[in-house]
Design a protein around this motif. Structure first.
Motif, short mmCIF file in Angstrom:
data_model
loop_
_atom_site.label_atom_id
_atom_site.label_comp_id
_atom_site.label_asym_id
_atom_site.label_seq_id
_atom_site.Cartn_x
_atom_site.Cartn_y
_atom_site.Cartn_z
N THR A 47 0.97 -1.22 -0.03
CA THR A 47 -0.08 -0.16 -0.03
C THR A 47 0.86 1.12 -0.04
OG1 THR A 47 -1.85 -1.19 1.00
CG2 THR A 47 -1.96 1.32 1.32
N ALA A 48 1.83 1.19 0.91
CA ALA A 48 2.81 2.42 0.73
C ALA A 48 3.49 2.44 -0.46
CB ALA A 48 3.92 2.27 2.03
N TRP A 49 3.92 1.34 -1.01
CA TRP A 49 4.80 1.56 -2.47
C TRP A 49 3.73 2.05 -3.44
CZ3 TRP A 49 3.33 -0.76 -6.88
CH2 TRP A 49 4.24 -0.64 -7.96
N ARG A 53 4.51 5.56 -5.25
CA ARG A 53 5.01 5.11 -6.60
C ARG A 53 3.77 5.91 -7.76
NH1 ARG A 53 6.35 3.89 -11.53
NH2 ARG A 53 7.82 2.27 -12.00
N PHE A 54 2.74 5.85 -7.38
CA PHE A 54 1.71 6.26 -8.36
C PHE A 54 0.65 7.28 -7.55
CE2 PHE A 54 2.50 1.95 -9.84
CZ PHE A 54 2.88 2.27 -11.13
N GLY A 55 0.99 7.53 -6.30
CA GLY A 55 0.04 8.48 -5.65
C GLY A 55 -1.39 8.21 -5.55
N SER A 56 -1.68 6.86 -5.52
CA SER A 56 -2.93 6.11 -5.44
C SER A 56 -3.05 5.16 -4.30
CB SER A 56 -3.49 6.04 -6.90
OG SER A 56 -2.88 4.90 -7.43
N ALA A 69 5.25 -3.19 -12.32
CA ALA A 69 6.00 -2.12 -11.83
C ALA A 69 6.60 -2.40 -10.40
CB ALA A 69 5.35 -0.63 -12.00
N PHE A 70 5.80 -3.36 -9.60
CA PHE A 70 6.12 -3.57 -8.35
C PHE A 70 7.17 -4.48 -8.50
CE2 PHE A 70 6.29 -6.55 -4.74
CZ PHE A 70 6.17 -5.37 -3.59
N ARG A 88 13.78 4.53 -7.70
CA ARG A 88 14.79 5.02 -6.61
C ARG A 88 13.98 5.96 -5.70
NH1 ARG A 88 20.76 6.42 -6.31
NH2 ARG A 88 20.96 7.34 -4.55
N GLN A 89 13.38 6.98 -6.37
CA GLN A 89 12.44 7.79 -5.39
C GLN A 89 11.44 6.89 -4.50
OE1 GLN A 89 10.87 10.40 -8.56
NE2 GLN A 89 12.83 11.41 -8.53
N THR A 90 10.73 6.03 -5.11
CA THR A 90 9.83 5.23 -4.35
C THR A 90 10.40 4.61 -3.13
OG1 THR A 90 8.43 5.08 -6.36
CG2 THR A 90 8.09 3.36 -4.53
#
Length: 124
Positions: A47-49, A53-56, A69-70, A88-90
């Protein structure tokens, strides 16, 4: 340990609320506590990922693109990735939240790869 929320998909129109509750109770009683805790941690991490990653929020069922993507975000060492690389940002956001330890590629695990269909990727 708190009683876990049902992991069943949205309520089926064919099942009554009582039937849905019975299935959830059966699931909780039939699943060892350490497994339930692992599922809770995994669900929290995923859920946090997705939020990072997607803001959703998670969807049910989740899209194939999100699942891939995961997998791809966790299939490589991000230490040498450019600062603007989304994976990397995620990962850095998850490290900041205390949910990931480093940018290194996590150890392979049958648990995470269990979502792949048999024979994927095809070699033919």
């Amino acid at each position: 340990m708190t009683t876990p929320q049902p992991y069943l998909p949205s309520p089926s129109p064919a099942l009554s609320a009582a039937d849905q509750e019975t299935l959830t109770d059966l699931y909780v009683r039939g699943t060892p506590e350490n497994t339930l805790r692992a599922y809770e941690r995994d669900l929290l991490y995923i859920t946090a990922w997705k939020a990072a990653r997607f803001g959703s929020v998670l969807d049910w069922p989740e899209s194939e693109a999100t699942a891939l993507a995961f997998i791809l975000d966790h299939a490589r060492d991000l230490s040498g990735a450019p600062k603007d690389d989304i994976a990397r940002q995620t990962a850095e956001a998850l490290i900041f939240q205390g949910l990931r330890k480093s940018l290194a590629c996590p150890a392979p695990s049958r648990h995470w790869t269990g979502v792949l269909p048999p024979g994927w990727p095809s070699t033919g």
